[in-house]
Design a protein around this motif. Structure first.
Motif, PDB file in Angstrom:
ATOM      1  N   SER A  78       0.818  -1.222   0.000  1.00  6.82           N
ATOM      2  CA  SER A  78       0.000   0.000   0.000  1.00  6.82           C
ATOM      3  C   SER A  78       0.846   1.264   0.000  1.00  6.82           C
ATOM      4  O   SER A  78       0.434   2.300  -0.535  1.00  6.82           O
ATOM      5  CB  SER A  78      -0.919   0.010   1.228  1.00  6.82           C
ATOM      6  N   GLY A  99      -6.458   0.225  -2.234  1.00  6.33           N
ATOM      7  CA  GLY A  99      -7.400  -0.782  -2.731  1.00  6.33           C
ATOM      8  C   GLY A  99      -6.806  -1.622  -3.839  1.00  6.33           C
ATOM      9  O   GLY A  99      -6.938  -2.856  -3.846  1.00  6.33           O
ATOM     10  N   LEU A 100      -6.124  -0.964  -4.787  1.00  2.59           N
ATOM     11  CA  LEU A 100      -5.479  -1.697  -5.886  1.00  2.59           C
ATOM     12  C   LEU A 100      -4.381  -2.608  -5.348  1.00  2.59           C
ATOM     13  O   LEU A 100      -4.221  -3.750  -5.815  1.00  2.59           O
ATOM     14  CB  LEU A 100      -4.887  -0.707  -6.893  1.00  2.59           C
ATOM     15  N   SER A 101      -3.649  -2.122  -4.359  1.00  4.67           N
ATOM     16  CA  SER A 101      -2.568  -2.922  -3.764  1.00  4.67           C
ATOM     17  C   SER A 101      -3.115  -4.162  -3.071  1.00  4.67           C
ATOM     18  O   SER A 101      -2.507  -5.234  -3.138  1.00  4.67           O
ATOM     19  CB  SER A 101      -1.786  -2.078  -2.757  1.00  4.67           C
ATOM     20  N   ILE A 102      -4.252  -4.012  -2.421  1.00  4.32           N
ATOM     21  CA  ILE A 102      -4.877  -5.160  -1.747  1.00  4.32           C
ATOM     22  C   ILE A 102      -5.268  -6.221  -2.770  1.00  4.32           C
ATOM     23  O   ILE A 102      -5.051  -7.422  -2.557  1.00  4.32           O
ATOM     24  CB  ILE A 102      -6.107  -4.701  -0.940  1.00  4.32           C
ATOM     25  N   VAL A 103      -5.818  -5.783  -3.897  1.00  2.57           N
ATOM     26  CA  VAL A 103      -6.217  -6.724  -4.961  1.00  2.57           C
ATOM     27  C   VAL A 103      -5.003  -7.455  -5.517  1.00  2.57           C
ATOM     28  O   VAL A 103      -4.999  -8.689  -5.649  1.00  2.57           O
ATOM     29  CB  VAL A 103      -6.970  -5.989  -6.094  1.00  2.57           C
ATOM     30  N   VAL A 104      -3.945  -6.687  -5.844  1.00  6.50           N
ATOM     31  CA  VAL A 104      -2.734  -7.289  -6.416  1.00  6.50           C
ATOM     32  C   VAL A 104      -2.076  -8.240  -5.429  1.00  6.50           C
ATOM     33  O   VAL A 104      -1.696  -9.368  -5.772  1.00  6.50           O
ATOM     34  CB  VAL A 104      -1.732  -6.181  -6.830  1.00  6.50           C
ATOM     35  N   THR A 105      -1.940  -7.808  -4.167  1.00  7.05           N
ATOM     36  CA  THR A 105      -1.287  -8.633  -3.149  1.00  7.05           C
ATOM     37  C   THR A 105      -2.099  -9.881  -2.838  1.00  7.05           C
ATOM     38  O   THR A 105      -1.538 -10.979  -2.683  1.00  7.05           O
ATOM     39  CB  THR A 105      -1.067  -7.819  -1.858  1.00  7.05           C
ATOM     40  N   SER A 106      -3.410  -9.739  -2.752  1.00  5.86           N
ATOM     41  CA  SER A 106      -4.277 -10.895  -2.490  1.00  5.86           C
ATOM     42  C   SER A 106      -4.156 -11.923  -3.614  1.00  5.86           C
ATOM     43  O   SER A 106      -4.084 -13.135  -3.363  1.00  5.86           O
ATOM     44  CB  SER A 106      -5.735 -10.450  -2.368  1.00  5.86           C
ATOM     45  N   THR A 107      -4.104 -11.434  -4.855  1.00 10.68           N
ATOM     46  CA  THR A 107      -3.962 -12.329  -6.008  1.00 10.68           C
ATOM     47  C   THR A 107      -2.628 -13.070  -5.946  1.00 10.68           C
ATOM     48  O   THR A 107      -2.563 -14.277  -6.174  1.00 10.68           O
ATOM     49  CB  THR A 107      -4.057 -11.529  -7.324  1.00 10.68           C
ATOM     50  N   SER A 143      -3.995  -2.418   6.096  1.00 11.49           N
ATOM     51  CA  SER A 143      -4.620  -1.187   5.596  1.00 11.49           C
ATOM     52  C   SER A 143      -4.678  -0.116   6.684  1.00 11.49           C
ATOM     53  O   SER A 143      -4.397   1.060   6.432  1.00 11.49           O
ATOM     54  CB  SER A 143      -6.037  -1.483   5.090  1.00 11.49           C
TER      55      SER A 143
END
Length: 201
Positions: free
Chosen positions: A41, A84-92, A110
């Protein structure tokens, strides 16, 4: 304002090539997912400040048809968008590497990012350009390494506070923490706006 947020991504398109490998490094090194979410993030928002500090972009921004309130709003709202974008990328990435993580770890990462941003964003407008970005990044690394030990030490010696926190329900604990973080982030936004309105470029 959306164009200002978009501009940050365009300016950093080369740095973004390093973004994914950095996250993968944290995952491969089996770091705590909350720390990985926090690190992911931080990259884009703080790199934006570093770039602006280096290129003296604020002079250019103030010559464009944007108010100073919009410029600061793009910083704070942009940080939330990038988070938010970082959470999506990291979760993936965690899912691909079959690394387990929880919603709680996402919330902790977060929350820590928003707290760190709330305390450091105003500093970029209080101190003169030069080395503030380096100081903040070094501070983050030190806090990431020493922070858990400090928390453990305080938990052992401040038993009254520890017992009070332990007596709270999970819902009350998370709700209280979220409220404090939102208030601090909003206060930081307000303080930064006042500073920026009065700053001469």
């Amino acid at each position: 304002m959306f164009n200002l947020i978009k501009r940050d991504l365009i300016l950093q398109k080369r740095q973004l090539l390093i973004y994914i490998p950095c996250i993968l490094f944290f995952i491969i090194m089996d770091k705590n997912p909350a720390l990985t979410f926090l690190f992911a993030s931080i990259i884009i928002p703080f790199n934006t400040y570093y770039y602006d500090e280096k290129a003296e972009t604020n002079i250019l921004l103030n010559s464009l048809p944007y108010t100073r309130k919009e410029i600061i709003a793009s910083r704070y709202l942009g940080a939330i968008v990038y988070m938010g974008l970082s959470i999506v990328v990291t979760s993936t990435a965690l899912f691909v590497f079959n690394k387990p993580f929880t919603i709680t770890e996402i919330a902790i990462g977060s929350g820590l990012f928003l707290l760190f941003a709330a305390f450091t964003f105003p500093l970029f407008y209080i101190f003169k350009s030069g080395h503030i970005s380096t100081v903040i990044i070094i501070s983050f690394i030190l806090l990431a390494g020493v922070g858990p030990h400090i928390v453990s030490f305080l938990a052992k010696h401040l038993t009254a506070i520890t017992d009070f926190i332990a007596s709270l329900s999970v819902l009350a604990l998370y709700t209280g923490a979220a409220a404090v973080i939102v208030i601090l982030y909003a206060a930081s936004w307000g303080v930064t706006m006042v500073i920026y309105q009065r700053k001469a470029f």
